[in-house]
Enzyme design. Structure first.
Site, PDB file in Angstrom:
ATOM      1  N   GLU A 193       0.846  -1.199   0.000  1.00 17.66           N
ATOM      2  CA  GLU A 193       0.000   0.000   0.000  1.00 17.66           C
ATOM      3  C   GLU A 193       0.874   1.239   0.000  1.00 17.66           C
ATOM      4  OE1 GLU A 193      -2.741   0.657   3.185  1.00 17.66           O
ATOM      5  OE2 GLU A 193      -3.562  -1.380   3.106  1.00 17.66           O
ATOM      6  N   GLU A 234      -9.066   9.076   5.518  1.00 18.73           N
ATOM      7  CA  GLU A 234      -9.233   7.635   5.349  1.00 18.73           C
ATOM      8  C   GLU A 234     -10.268   7.310   4.278  1.00 18.73           C
ATOM      9  OE1 GLU A 234      -7.740   4.925   6.697  1.00 18.73           O
ATOM     10  OE2 GLU A 234      -6.256   6.250   7.618  1.00 18.73           O
ATOM     11  N   LYS A 275     -15.299   3.890   5.842  1.00 24.78           N
ATOM     12  CA  LYS A 275     -14.112   3.681   6.670  1.00 24.78           C
ATOM     13  C   LYS A 275     -14.148   4.641   7.861  1.00 24.78           C
ATOM     14  CE  LYS A 275     -10.153   2.352   5.345  1.00 24.78           C
ATOM     15  NZ  LYS A 275      -8.788   2.219   4.790  1.00 24.78           N
ATOM     16  N   GLU A 316     -13.540   4.952   0.029  1.00 23.89           N
ATOM     17  CA  GLU A 316     -14.378   4.021   0.797  1.00 23.89           C
ATOM     18  C   GLU A 316     -15.127   4.826   1.851  1.00 23.89           C
ATOM     19  OE1 GLU A 316     -12.307   0.027   1.546  1.00 23.89           O
ATOM     20  OE2 GLU A 316     -10.634   1.353   1.038  1.00 23.89           O
TER      21      GLU A 316
END
Length: 465
Positions: free
Chosen positions: A268, A331, A325, A322
């Site tokens: 990542e 995030e 999250k 997302e």
């Protein structure tokens, strides 16, 4: 003045890059993370079609969603699937559980779906969960044995993913070392990697490094933008970006334990396009710069100072934002694409991008798309020589372009001024890495022009976008 340039090395690298661009369906060193902590994601089939339109060569899933795995069948995209932290205890305690997991999540789809690696757990070693840490190796061994039993042990690797917190020292990179409290378990895990030729997977995030040191020079270092560089006093190597420094710190830590030959994979890395008011640096501009420049760096095949000549396989976080999250706003803002399948911002991954189809590549004839006027990248008039020299050092040290024309005797050496040499180098870099607006930024010292700056025998390459 630009540093000495070796034409033979440049030509070798250029031939490798051209070959990759012309003949590869995708670029195997560029991957992307496909997270699913959201309630608005497009159907897996649509995501698979999107991925096939890019140069992404690998996809990492955090679980083993059968719909996504099936959607990626016969796509040519390599797939990393995950055994989540929650099932590590059952995988470790019962070999039959590992066999059942492989039977359910691998055998129905392989080889049509090109599963190449199983990541057992995510950032377990830095979780503080001693019970889970103690079970990790046994879980991996049982999964490996399950693969071996169906003759897939040499085709599908088994690994786990670590955060950078497994290191206690990473600066300078040559002093990289692992947390002493984790050494016993890491030693056993690294023996597993060596015996099974599986990679050490890690999550370096320059964004978080910038959060802890939010100076302008740190931002340039993190975004692969021109900077004075950082000298590693231990190795003597000069680092021009944080990504290379973090990866080499991991390499140094592995080497310090006698495992320097274990491959490193970046599981990542990314940069958020927005964040909370206290999350400095989270913006679309910085996200575009980081991810776009990272991709250009990987495509250069330059490698890192301690591991030159080969790009580290890198999974960018993430395919989509997302929205479910938890945590700070950043995030939920790492996606390269929106859930309507359009780009959040362009980092040059689209196969139809002009940067991916040089004129020398064989192509099926198509109706030409409208093009903008030819543009060149030149310095802003008010920029001082020190900033321009930093640009020259960055560009000519990147091994992406040939700075020979601004060397003594070169067609663009005269006039022998920093401004003139910088203009040629900055434009050449812009033309080579993709002709995207962020490739002509250089920490806000450059501007695009439609006036051809060529003179006498000094020809500035130009192109339409």
């Amino acid at each position: 003045m630009a540093p000495h340039f070796n034409p033979s090395i440049f030509l070798l690298r250029l031939s490798l890059i051209t070959t990759a661009m012309c003949f590869a369906v995708s670029q195997p060193f560029i991957g992307i993370n496909y997270g699913q902590v959201a309630n608005n994601l497009p159907p897996p089939e649509a995501s698979a079609k999107l991925l096939k339109s890019t140069t992404v060569g690998k996809v990492r899933l955090y679980g083993a969603d059968p719909a996504i795995i099936k959607a990626l069948a016969n796509s040519g995209v390599e797939i990393v699937i995950g055994a989540t932290n929650e099932i590590i205890p059952s995988l470790a305690s019962d070999p039959e559980s590992a066999t059942q997991w492989v039977n359910a999540n691998v055998l129905p789809y392989y080889p049509a779906s090109n599963i190449t690696l199983i990541a057992v757990g995510n950032e377990v070693m830095s979780s503080g969960n001693k019970g889970l840490i103690s079970q990790l190796l046994l879980a991996m061994q049982n999964v490996q044995n399950a693969l071996d039993s169906v003759s897939l042990g040499g085709k599908i690797k088994v690994s786990m993913v670590h955060s950078m917190a497994v290191l206690t020292h990473s600066d300078p990179p040559s002093a990289g070392s692992f947390d002493p409290g984790l050494m016993d378990t890491l030693q056993q895990l690294l023996v597993f990697h060596k015996d099974n030729e599986s990679p050490f997977m890690v999550n370096p995030y320059p964004f978080f490094a910038y959060q802890s040191d939010p100076r302008p020079e740190t931002l340039a270092f993190c975004l692969f933008q021109p900077n004075s560089g950082r000298v590693d006093k231990g190795s003597g190597k000069v680092y021009k970006n944080m990504f290379d420094a973090q990866v080499d710190a991991v390499h140094a830590a592995l080497s310090g334990m006698g495992f320097e030959d274990i491959e490193i994979v970046v599981a990542e890395t990314g940069w958020p396009s927005r964040g909370d008011s206290n999350e400095v640096g989270a913006s679309v501009e910085n996200a575009r710069a980081y991810n776009g420049n990272l991709i250009a760096h990987l495509r250069s095949l330059a490698g890192t100072p301690l591991m030159p000549g080969k790009s580290v396989d890198t999974f960018i976080f993430a395919l989509y934002d997302e929205d479910l999250k938890p945590g700070p706003a950043s995030e939920r803002a790492f996606g390269l694409f929106k859930t309507d399948l359009t780009m959040a911002y362009d980092v040059g991954l689209d196969k139809s991008s002009s940067s991916q189809n040089p004129p020398t590549c064989p192509k099926t004839p198509v109706t030409p798309a409208p093009k903008t006027a030819t543009q060149w990248c030149i310095p802003k008039v008010e920029v001082i020589d020190a900033q321009l020299q930093a640009n020259i050092d960055f560009i000519c040290g990147s091994q992406v372009v040939d700075c020979g024309p601004i060397q003594p005797g070169g067609a663009c050496y005269e006039p022998d001024t920093v401004a003139s040499h910088a203009a040629f180098a900055m434009n050449l870099y812009y033309q080579k890495v993709g002709r995207n607006p962020w490739n002509c930024d250089f920490s806000q010292t450059a501007v695009l022009t439609s006036q051809n700056p060529s003179y006498n025998a000094c020809v500035y390459p130009g192109g339409s976008t």
